[in-house]
Design a protein around this motif. Structure first.
Motif, PDB file in Angstrom:
ATOM      1  N   SER A   1       0.808  -1.225   0.000  1.00  0.00           N
ATOM      2  CA  SER A   1       0.000   0.000   0.000  1.00  0.00           C
ATOM      3  C   SER A   1       0.832   1.262   0.000  1.00  0.00           C
ATOM      4  N   LEU A   2       2.143   1.124   0.121  1.00  0.00           N
ATOM      5  CA  LEU A   2       3.016   2.295   0.061  1.00  0.00           C
ATOM      6  C   LEU A   2       2.897   3.028  -1.272  1.00  0.00           C
ATOM      7  N   HIS A   3       2.306   2.365  -2.276  1.00  0.00           N
ATOM      8  CA  HIS A   3       2.144   3.024  -3.576  1.00  0.00           C
ATOM      9  C   HIS A   3       1.373   4.335  -3.449  1.00  0.00           C
ATOM     10  N   ALA A   4       0.424   4.402  -2.495  1.00  0.00           N
ATOM     11  CA  ALA A   4      -0.369   5.628  -2.329  1.00  0.00           C
ATOM     12  C   ALA A   4       0.501   6.785  -1.858  1.00  0.00           C
ATOM     13  N   VAL A   5       1.437   6.498  -0.973  1.00  0.00           N
ATOM     14  CA  VAL A   5       2.317   7.545  -0.456  1.00  0.00           C
ATOM     15  C   VAL A   5       3.273   8.031  -1.541  1.00  0.00           C
ATOM     16  N   LEU A   6       3.681   7.124  -2.413  1.00  0.00           N
ATOM     17  CA  LEU A   6       4.566   7.537  -3.508  1.00  0.00           C
ATOM     18  C   LEU A   6       3.932   8.646  -4.327  1.00  0.00           C
ATOM     19  N   LEU A   7       2.682   8.445  -4.711  1.00  0.00           N
ATOM     20  CA  LEU A   7       2.019   9.413  -5.579  1.00  0.00           C
ATOM     21  C   LEU A   7       1.704  10.710  -4.848  1.00  0.00           C
ATOM     22  N   GLU A   8       1.275  10.602  -3.584  1.00  0.00           N
ATOM     23  CA  GLU A   8       0.804  11.778  -2.877  1.00  0.00           C
ATOM     24  C   GLU A   8       1.924  12.607  -2.260  1.00  0.00           C
ATOM     25  N   VAL A   9       3.001  11.970  -1.847  1.00  0.00           N
ATOM     26  CA  VAL A   9       4.049  12.665  -1.098  1.00  0.00           C
ATOM     27  C   VAL A   9       5.379  12.688  -1.833  1.00  0.00           C
ATOM     28  N   VAL A  10       5.830  11.541  -2.298  1.00  0.00           N
ATOM     29  CA  VAL A  10       7.190  11.420  -2.829  1.00  0.00           C
ATOM     30  C   VAL A  10       7.316  12.037  -4.221  1.00  0.00           C
ATOM     31  N   ILE A  11       6.381  11.733  -5.100  1.00  0.00           N
ATOM     32  CA  ILE A  11       6.508  12.175  -6.498  1.00  0.00           C
ATOM     33  C   ILE A  11       6.567  13.701  -6.637  1.00  0.00           C
ATOM     34  N   PRO A  12       5.707  14.471  -5.944  1.00  0.00           N
ATOM     35  CA  PRO A  12       5.836  15.932  -6.081  1.00  0.00           C
ATOM     36  C   PRO A  12       7.226  16.441  -5.701  1.00  0.00           C
ATOM     37  N   LEU A  13       7.787  15.902  -4.614  1.00  0.00           N
ATOM     38  CA  LEU A  13       9.133  16.314  -4.206  1.00  0.00           C
ATOM     39  C   LEU A  13      10.180  15.833  -5.202  1.00  0.00           C
ATOM     40  N   TRP A  14       9.987  14.625  -5.711  1.00  0.00           N
ATOM     41  CA  TRP A  14      10.944  14.064  -6.673  1.00  0.00           C
ATOM     42  C   TRP A  14      11.005  14.925  -7.940  1.00  0.00           C
TER      43      TRP A  14
ATOM     44  N   ALA B   1       0.964   2.232   7.603  1.00  0.00           N
ATOM     45  CA  ALA B   1       1.881   2.457   6.483  1.00  0.00           C
ATOM     46  C   ALA B   1       1.859   3.910   6.038  1.00  0.00           C
ATOM     47  N   VAL B   2       0.671   4.469   5.925  1.00  0.00           N
ATOM     48  CA  VAL B   2       0.546   5.852   5.480  1.00  0.00           C
ATOM     49  C   VAL B   2       1.143   6.817   6.507  1.00  0.00           C
ATOM     50  N   MET B   3       1.111   6.433   7.774  1.00  0.00           N
ATOM     51  CA  MET B   3       1.610   7.308   8.827  1.00  0.00           C
ATOM     52  C   MET B   3       3.139   7.352   8.870  1.00  0.00           C
ATOM     53  N   ILE B   4       3.785   6.206   8.675  1.00  0.00           N
ATOM     54  CA  ILE B   4       5.249   6.162   8.816  1.00  0.00           C
ATOM     55  C   ILE B   4       5.980   6.292   7.477  1.00  0.00           C
ATOM     56  N   ALA B   5       5.277   5.992   6.382  1.00  0.00           N
ATOM     57  CA  ALA B   5       5.949   5.949   5.088  1.00  0.00           C
ATOM     58  C   ALA B   5       6.474   7.294   4.602  1.00  0.00           C
ATOM     59  N   PRO B   6       5.752   8.418   4.797  1.00  0.00           N
ATOM     60  CA  PRO B   6       6.283   9.675   4.258  1.00  0.00           C
ATOM     61  C   PRO B   6       7.701   9.985   4.721  1.00  0.00           C
ATOM     62  N   THR B   7       7.957   9.781   6.007  1.00  0.00           N
ATOM     63  CA  THR B   7       9.302  10.057   6.520  1.00  0.00           C
ATOM     64  C   THR B   7      10.314   9.081   5.944  1.00  0.00           C
ATOM     65  N   CYS B   8       9.981   7.781   5.966  1.00  0.00           N
ATOM     66  CA  CYS B   8      10.929   6.762   5.506  1.00  0.00           C
ATOM     67  C   CYS B   8      11.235   6.910   4.015  1.00  0.00           C
ATOM     68  N   LEU B   9      10.198   7.094   3.198  1.00  0.00           N
ATOM     69  CA  LEU B   9      10.406   7.174   1.757  1.00  0.00           C
ATOM     70  C   LEU B   9      11.032   8.486   1.341  1.00  0.00           C
ATOM     71  N   THR B  10      10.742   9.547   2.072  1.00  0.00           N
ATOM     72  CA  THR B  10      11.387  10.824   1.761  1.00  0.00           C
ATOM     73  C   THR B  10      12.885  10.718   1.987  1.00  0.00           C
ATOM     74  N   VAL B  11      13.288  10.038   3.063  1.00  0.00           N
ATOM     75  CA  VAL B  11      14.710   9.874   3.351  1.00  0.00           C
ATOM     76  C   VAL B  11      15.374   8.996   2.298  1.00  0.00           C
ATOM     77  N   THR B  12      14.747   7.864   1.972  1.00  0.00           N
ATOM     78  CA  THR B  12      15.385   6.920   1.059  1.00  0.00           C
ATOM     79  C   THR B  12      15.373   7.403  -0.395  1.00  0.00           C
ATOM     80  N   VAL B  13      14.246   7.960  -0.851  1.00  0.00           N
ATOM     81  CA  VAL B  13      14.126   8.324  -2.260  1.00  0.00           C
ATOM     82  C   VAL B  13      14.603   9.746  -2.533  1.00  0.00           C
ATOM     83  N   ILE B  14      14.075  10.717  -1.785  1.00  0.00           N
ATOM     84  CA  ILE B  14      14.419  12.111  -2.060  1.00  0.00           C
ATOM     85  C   ILE B  14      15.881  12.392  -1.734  1.00  0.00           C
TER      86      ILE B  14
END
Length: 407
Positions: free
Chosen positions: A222-235, A353-366
């Protein structure tokens, strides 16, 4: 077009109308909420963000006991009451003037939202059955996207006006939408309460270890939802030379894809064996989307945009395949008389997942750049592959047969 987002007349159509009302109100509210709370209610941006985080933690597990309540009291009435109370909680935002008041109102809203969602899933399972259950869930997802888009469009008028009265009007409409939705839900056929079996644990889902592991693996996908909403705009802003409006293009692409194809894809995943195969496919497809997003980190604006469009399309397909599979698995592994608490637990995994993923994915991807995309890619593939033996374990552990046919 309507046939792609509206089920046939009957219970499915009632559920679609109720969902449309709720999501229109919520789409409008979510679009205006940051501006309302920081300019009208007088909160700072920090207070607003902190309050939402605390309220999310308070309501994290609310779906389990309130879902259990729906099982025991009957899902139709329980859902209608919880949705209406959700409207009352939304109206409570009109009286927020301090951080403490906001925290109280937001906590009540999220607790009722999580509870009504679990109860609604029990109502869907109790009213429908077999392939109709998953297909209707797909229709509701399409309706959700349409409702949220319409609500966001209506909110644009209030944002353009920018006055406190205009923003308060959006909150009133949100509250009314919940109340109207609760009223519509009373038109569903009555589902009798599930009797409590002798010696049965009150919250049996908490002792179902295979289902808990299924929930964890589904949460990873379900982390796919966070990718689109949080990670992709920053990316897009930090790692590509593509125009910033590509963020909007990708959101529109995702929304249009769900509306056009979600029901069709869900009809191809009617049972647990095919759902397991679909999760494996979804894991690889979502990983491929990660690779394409990583490839968009180029200084050629046109090439970046092309990779982003390809990635967005692949991502949308993987999202739809996984969503259909998750509905089949979530409903299929839950005992018929415990759908409320099981669906509440299943949605809790997504919430975590939605609660913790923004921080984790922002660190790893961005911060990690193109190589950082390997982290979610590997997670998607691993979770998709692991679900097969875990679902088999959960099937062996079930005391009752699945409400969804396995053939």
């Amino acid at each position: 077009m309507l046939s792609r987002i509206l089920p046939a007349p009957g219970s499915g159509r009632i559920l679609a109308l109720a969902t449309l009302l709720m999501t229109m109100g919520q789409g409008a509210f979510m679009t205006c909420s940051a501006l309302y709370f920081t300019t009208v209610a007088g909160l700072s941006a920090t207070e607003w963000g902190l309050g939402l985080t605390i309220a999310g933690a308070v309501g994290l597990f609310a779906g389990i006991p309130l879902g259990h309540l729906a099982d025991r009291k009957g899902p139709r009435g329980t859902t209608a009451v919880l949705v209406a109370l959700n409207g009352a909680a939304a109206a409570g935002y009109l009286f927020v003037g301090t951080f403490a008041q906001f925290l109280l109102a937001a906590s009540a809203f999220i607790v009722l939202e999580r509870g009504s969602r679990a109860a609604l899933q029990a109502a869907i399972a109790g009213t429908l059955g077999g392939a109709d259950l998953v297909a209707t869930r797909a229709y509701l997802r399409s309706v959700t996207n349409v409702g949220a888009a319409v609500g966001a469009g209506l909110a644009g008028v209030a944002l353009q006006l920018g006055s406190p009265a205009a923003l308060r009007t959006v909150l009133v409409l949100d509250a009314v939408s919940f109340l109207a939705s609760g009223l519509v839900l009373t038109a569903l056929p009555a589902v009798p309460p599930a009797p409590k079996a002798a010696g049965e644990h009150r919250l049996a889902v908490l002792r179902d270890r295979p289902f808990a592991l299924v929930t964890v693996l589904s949460a990873i996908l379900s982390l796919h939802a966070v990718l689109l909403e949080v990670v992709i705009p920053l990316w897009i802003a930090r790692h590509t030379d593509a125009p910033r409006w590509m963020v909007t293009v990708l959101f529109l692409l995702n929304t249009a894809s769900v509306v056009a194809f979600q029901v069709r894809i869900a009809k191809g995943v009617p049972d647990l064996p095919r759902a397991v195969r679909a999760t494996r496919l979804a894991g690889f497809v979502l990983a491929a989307a990660c690779v394409l997003f990583a490839a968009s980190a180029t200084h050629a604006a046109l090439l970046s945009a092309v990779f982003l469009l390809l990635a967005g399309g692949v991502h949308a397909y993987g999202e739809m395949v996984f969503s259909a599979a998750a509905w089949t698995i979530g409903f299929g592994l839950a005992p018929p008389h415990r759908q409320g608490q099981y669906q509440g637990f299943f949605f809790t995994g997504y919430a975590v997942a939605v609660m913790i993923a923004p921080t984790c994915l922002t660190v790893t991807v961005i911060k990690g750049g193109a190589l950082g995309w390997l982290v979610p890619a590997v997670l998607f593939v691993a979770a998709g592959l692991a679900l097969r033996p875990v679902v088999a374990w959960a099937e062996r552990n079930r005391a009752e047969p699945s409400p969804i046919p396995s053939g």
